[in-house]
Design an enzyme around this catalytic site. Structure first.
Site: not given
Ligand code: CP3
Length: 344
Positions: A26, A30, A39, A76, A153
């Site tokens: 990540r 944010r 974003r 994602d 999911y």
């Molecule tokens: O690592 C990186 O920077 C690459 C991009 C990336 C994102 N999600 C961007 C993201 C990667 C590799 C993921 C993987 C992901 N997404 C996983 C597996 C890794 C982990 O964290 O366990 C999972 C379970 C998801 C599903 C997901 N996406 C959830 C549950 C959420 C909401 C939780 C949160 O942090 O808000 C997301 C959103 C998400 N994916 C964000 C980002 C940067 C935040 C969204 C935003 O900008 O509001």
């Protein structure tokens, strides 16, 4: 610089380096003001994922700021369910929501694997843009969710604490569950191969909920799908390394590594780095595993833990990373502290 000479690739090839390559899960996120600005410009999180120019921009932001050894494609894991026909949206401040799969009828409404690229083409375009614009020494990581985690999911329609709905379908309607896992496995292999064709140099498979699979179910739904995906990648392009992340699987990481043949195993914070050094590193490169909370709190505790992690894993191939994603509350200045402690 050729791909094989990049620090990340050298660690993945089994080399023990004086200073390990480093990136953060990540890392585009944010905690960075420039991420929040882009974003906002994109509109929503999903608009950002499907906008190649802006997705490439946020991927590059942490590289510019910190000079990490690897960039991870901005996308994602839930884009694959969407490409398979699930409805997907994000609720601000809560997380993802999807239409649910709870029966053979729900499953029958999903689209065939061959059609996923229609939705996912912008992601491949992001990969192409990144290969053209990353610094010469920075490796590009593509990724996907592992089938079990993606299924949790798709079945529940949202994140759950104990993956209850997915385990319920697994035990209650094995045929539907197996067919869903198969569909996601095939889609994931096709998706990762398309990322590789577009220029990804490494791919990572995120099994965030692997720890919820007991005993034999871990073999069947964490190991077997990963094995099939690795085999499909090998059949297509044998020299692309794969990083597996069987999160919260604890000591089952060892059978995961043995059975899947991944080039690296990412470990979460709960795994003892010394155990990983003894047990996993003779077989594979280990990625991890600093507690992301330390990037919120900083100070001497961050410096000490960074050095302790690098030392514990310093006698074998290591990619320095966090045990899970950096959180929005992290202080961007603490990332500099971590890098200085690591690189000197
Ligand atoms: O690592 C990186 O920077 C690459 C991009 C990336 C994102 N999600 C961007 C993201 C990667 C590799 C993921 C993987 C992901 N997404 C996983 C597996 C890794 C982990 O964290 O366990 C999972 C379970 C998801 C599903 C997901 N996406 C959830 C549950 C959420 C909401 C939780 C949160 O942090 O808000 C997301 C959103 C998400 N994916 C964000 C980002 C940067 C935040 C969204 C935003 O900008 O509001």
């Amino acid at each position: 610089m050729q791909t094989k000479d990049k620090l990340l690739m050298r660690a993945l090839a089994g080399e023990t380096l004086d200073v390990p390559p480093v990136w953060m899960m990540r890392q585009a996120g944010r905690y960075l003001p420039e991420y929040k600005a882009t974003r906002a410009q994109a509109g929503s999180f999903l608009d950002l994922c499907y906008n190649p120019e802006l997705a490439a921009e946020v991927t590059l932001q942490p590289i510019r700021r910190y000079g990490f050894d690897a960039a991870i494609l901005f996308a994602d894991i839930l884009l694959v369910p969407q490409a398979l026909g699930a409805d997907l949206w994000f609720v601000e401040g809560e997380g993802p929501r999807l239409s649910t799969i709870q029966s053979a009828n729900d499953l029958a409404r999903l689209k065939p694997v061959e059609t996923i690229h229609e939705t996912l083409n912008p992601v491949y375009e992001t990969v192409r843009l990144l290969r053209a614009s990353l610094p010469a020494e920075t490796a590009l990581i593509g990724f996907a969710g592992a089938p079990w985690t993606v299924a949790t999911y798709m079945i529940a329609g949202q994140g759950t604490k104990d993956q209850g709905p997915a385990r319920q379908l697994m035990y209650g309607d094995r045929a539907t569950f197996d067919a869903l896992i198969d569909r996601i496995t095939d889609a994931t292999a096709a998706y990762l191969i398309a990322q590789i064709d577009a220029g990804a140099e490494v791919v990572k498979l995120f099994d965030s909920w692997a720890g919820a699979l007991p005993g034999a179910e871990f073999e069947r739904y964490a190991i077997e799908p990963a094995k099939r995906i690795v085999a499909a990648i090998r059949a297509h392009n044998s020299d692309i390394p794969v990083i597996g992340f069987p999160r919260q699987a604890g000591e089952k990481a060892e059978v995961f590594v043995d059975a899947t043949g991944v080039e690296a195993c990412a470990i979460d914070t709960s795994v003892d780095a010394h155990w990983a050094a003894r047990t996993l590193q003779p077989k594979t490169c280990v990625q991890g595993n600093l507690d992301p909370m330390l990037l919120v709190t900083g100070g001497q505790a961050l410096v000490s833990a960074t050095k302790a992690t690098a030392e514990a894993l310093g006698q074998g191939p290591h990619i320095f990373n966090l045990g899970h994603g950096i959180t929005p509350e992290a202080d961007p200045a603490n990332v500099d502290v971590m890098l200085k402690a690591l690189r000197g």
